[in-house]
Design an enzyme around this catalytic site. Structure first.
Site, mmCIF file in Angstrom:
data_model
loop_
_atom_site.group_PDB
_atom_site.id
_atom_site.type_symbol
_atom_site.label_atom_id
_atom_site.label_comp_id
_atom_site.label_asym_id
_atom_site.label_seq_id
_atom_site.Cartn_x
_atom_site.Cartn_y
_atom_site.Cartn_z
ATOM 1 N N ILE A 1 0.733 -1.220 -0.050
ATOM 2 C CA ILE A 1 -0.072 0.067 0.063
ATOM 3 C C ILE A 1 0.936 1.215 0.135
ATOM 4 O O ILE A 1 0.487 2.226 -0.569
ATOM 5 C CB ILE A 1 -0.955 0.105 1.225
ATOM 6 C CG1 ILE A 1 -1.506 -1.156 1.514
ATOM 7 C CG2 ILE A 1 -1.944 1.046 1.034
ATOM 8 C CD1 ILE A 1 -2.370 -1.779 0.155
ATOM 9 N N GLU A 2 1.822 1.276 0.641
ATOM 10 C CA GLU A 2 2.814 2.308 1.100
ATOM 11 C C GLU A 2 3.608 2.527 -0.228
ATOM 12 O O GLU A 2 3.726 3.942 -0.677
ATOM 13 C CB GLU A 2 3.602 2.185 2.123
ATOM 14 C CG GLU A 2 2.927 2.346 3.451
ATOM 15 C CD GLU A 2 2.545 3.743 3.666
ATOM 16 O OE1 GLU A 2 3.150 4.522 3.346
ATOM 17 O OE2 GLU A 2 1.672 3.612 4.677
ATOM 18 N N SER A 3 4.052 1.688 -0.677
ATOM 19 C CA SER A 3 5.500 1.865 -1.931
ATOM 20 C C SER A 3 5.186 1.037 -3.003
ATOM 21 O O SER A 3 6.434 1.051 -3.744
ATOM 22 C CB SER A 3 6.774 2.054 -1.209
ATOM 23 O OG SER A 3 6.994 0.643 -0.663
#
Length: 503
Positions: A118-120
């Site tokens: 989700i982040e990166s």
């Protein structure tokens, strides 16, 4: 019966006696069947070995599922992009085993191993528009709070081991604060202060305070649904026509100790790995040389670690690094610094990423080639705290200025007051040096002034280092009044991003 037979007979009698002699413990009669006993703890380690890391991840899911309509829309987004899922999951194969191991040791939910998706998109080089960096997307100040070094030579927000440790530390801290993993994740995205205020707002209004009940920005509103969607896909890929790459339940990399400054290219060559593969496992290095005083270990693919150690032992060149660090003794131009260290101005700018129209500030740590004058390995202080800062170049220009004659002035007084010669003052105004002046009369004066060729600018590494010195706690926010602690990447790997990022 001879002596030999007597000895054998005695031995048999003695052994029989040993076999039938009662023990010293109490004896309650005939032996009874062994009955099934209850285990002392419910946490029994399974003897079954899973060669599939995905199955190990699925067995570790421990968060309650989020039932919300936004989960369905996120499932549809991911499910309609199997090529994106394939790129993300293939990239994650280098890092997932380590994250899973860390989560199990901390007894944390295995859903958190999916958070970098989700982040990166599991890209350790990802940088958001708000300057959050790495797989776990740490802002500079928050990274400094969790002891992630950011200086002229490395950024530990991108380091696989250090950033994972810091992210799990932070998530544990947030879970202790809110007592709920969904709220902890909201705080990781939005900031602990923002989530805390949203909870208090609902409490004052007599409303529920769960994740779905809070009034949050759109990005945070979709944050846990995204994670739930990825969880559902990993749990049942066949339902989404997704084929996950095989990831073995085995370490992908191994940490190897280094004791000398070494060129990254030499390390890759001795380990027999491609340079891009080495950088993927060691993404925190931003310069061509690794300084052992600040980085005591590197990560290598599991099978290549022994190859590196064997080749390093056989390496017969005493020089392992082509570069070292030179600290500027004073503020100077790039040309002057290049002359001092024996480099061309172009090369010095390129290696140290010096912007145009900038001077090098005193105390800046510059990468320079090793030479007979610079052969020592870099010190611990420089390796851990070296910064690179710039000041705008100063140039001199001539400006025309109109000045007023004061009562009692003559040519000599006016010239002296403005730091020019009488001859020049007379020439600029087409007058004689002995000409009489009247009060209020306007004269032209040409002065040489120093101006900056560019706005004052400091390298980002210096800002990060400054943040590490001033940060006292994680700064959490996502509102206009606050700066987010951990922002999301604006553009994920290859331009793929589930939603439009606002920060």
């Amino acid at each position: 019966m001879n002596l030999r037979h007597l000895l054998v007979l005695a031995s048999v009698v003695w052994l029989a006696g040993c076999a039938t002699a009662p023990s010293t413990s109490s004896y309650d009669g005939p032996l009874k069947p062994i009955t099934r006993a209850s285990p002392g703890t419910s946490k029994v380690t399974s003897l079954e070995y899973n060669s599939d890391l995905w199955e190990r991840i699925r067995r570790g899911f421990a968060m309650p599922d989020l039932e919300h309509e936004l989960v369905g829309s996120q499932e549809q987004w991911y499910g309609s992009r199997p090529d994106y899922i394939e790129r993300m999951t293939t990239r994650s194969s280098k890092y997932l085993f380590h994250i899973v191991e860390e989560l199990e040791q901390r007894n944390m939910p295995m859903e958190l191993a999916l958070l970098p998706y989700i982040e990166s998109a599991f890209n350790p080089q990802a940088v958001s528009s708000a300057k959050a960096a790495g797989m776990w997307q740490f802002m500079p100040a928050t990274g400094s709070y969790f002891e992630l070094t950011q200086n002229a030579f490395r950024d530990d927000r991108r380091d696989v081991l250090a950033s994972t440790r810091a992210a799990l530390d932070y998530l544990e801290k947030l879970h202790r604060m809110f007592g709920d993993w969904h709220l902890a994740l909201a705080a990781y995205n939005w900031g602990e202060g923002s989530v805390g205020r949203a909870i208090k707002r609902n409490e004052r209004m007599g409303l529920e305070t769960s994740y779905t009940d809070l009034n949050m920005p759109g990005e945070t509103r979709n944050y846990v649904p995204k994670l739930q969607a990825v969880k559902n896909i990993i749990a049942h890929p066949e339902k989404f026509n997704i084929e996950l790459p095989n990831i073995e339940n085995h370490p992908y990399f191994q940490a190897v100790e280094i004791k000398r400054d070494m060129d990254i290219e030499l390390v890759a060559r001795l380990a027999d790995v491609r340079l891009e593969d080495f950088k993927a496992l060691n993404p925190s290095f931003s310069r061509p040389t690794i300084f052992a005083a600040g980085t005591t270990q590197i990560l290598l693919p599991w099978d290549n670690a022994k190859v590196f150690q064997r080749n390093l032992a056989a390496y017969d060149d005493d020089q392992y690094a082509s570069w070292t660090v030179w600290v500027a003794p004073s503020t100077m131009t790039v040309a002057s610094a290049a002359q001092r260290v024996g480099m061309s101005e172009t090369d010095l700018r390129s290696v140290n990423r010096i912007p145009p129209r900038m001077m090098i500030k005193a105390g800046s740590a510059l990468m320079v080639p090793r030479s007979p004058q610079h052969r020592q390995d870099v010190s611990t202080h420089i390796a851990d705290h070296g910064t690179l800062a710039f000041a705008p170049e100063i140039t001199e220009v001539t400006r025309r200025t109109a000045v007023k004659v004061l009562r009692g002035d003559n040519m000599a007084k006016v010239a002296s007051r403005h730091g020019v010669t009488v001859a020049n003052l007379a020439r600029w105004n087409d007058m004689k040096p002995t000409a009489s002046l009247r009060a209020g009369q306007s004269l032209e004066v040409y002065k040489t002034v120093r101006v900056s060729a560019a706005p004052t600018r400091t390298a980002q590494v210096s800002k990060s280092t400054k943040a590490s010195n001033t940060s006292k706690r994680p700064r959490a926010t996502g509102t206009a009044k606050e700066k987010p602690v951990v922002t999301k990447v604006a553009q994920q790997a290859r331009g793929d991003t589930p939603t439009k990022r606002k920060r």
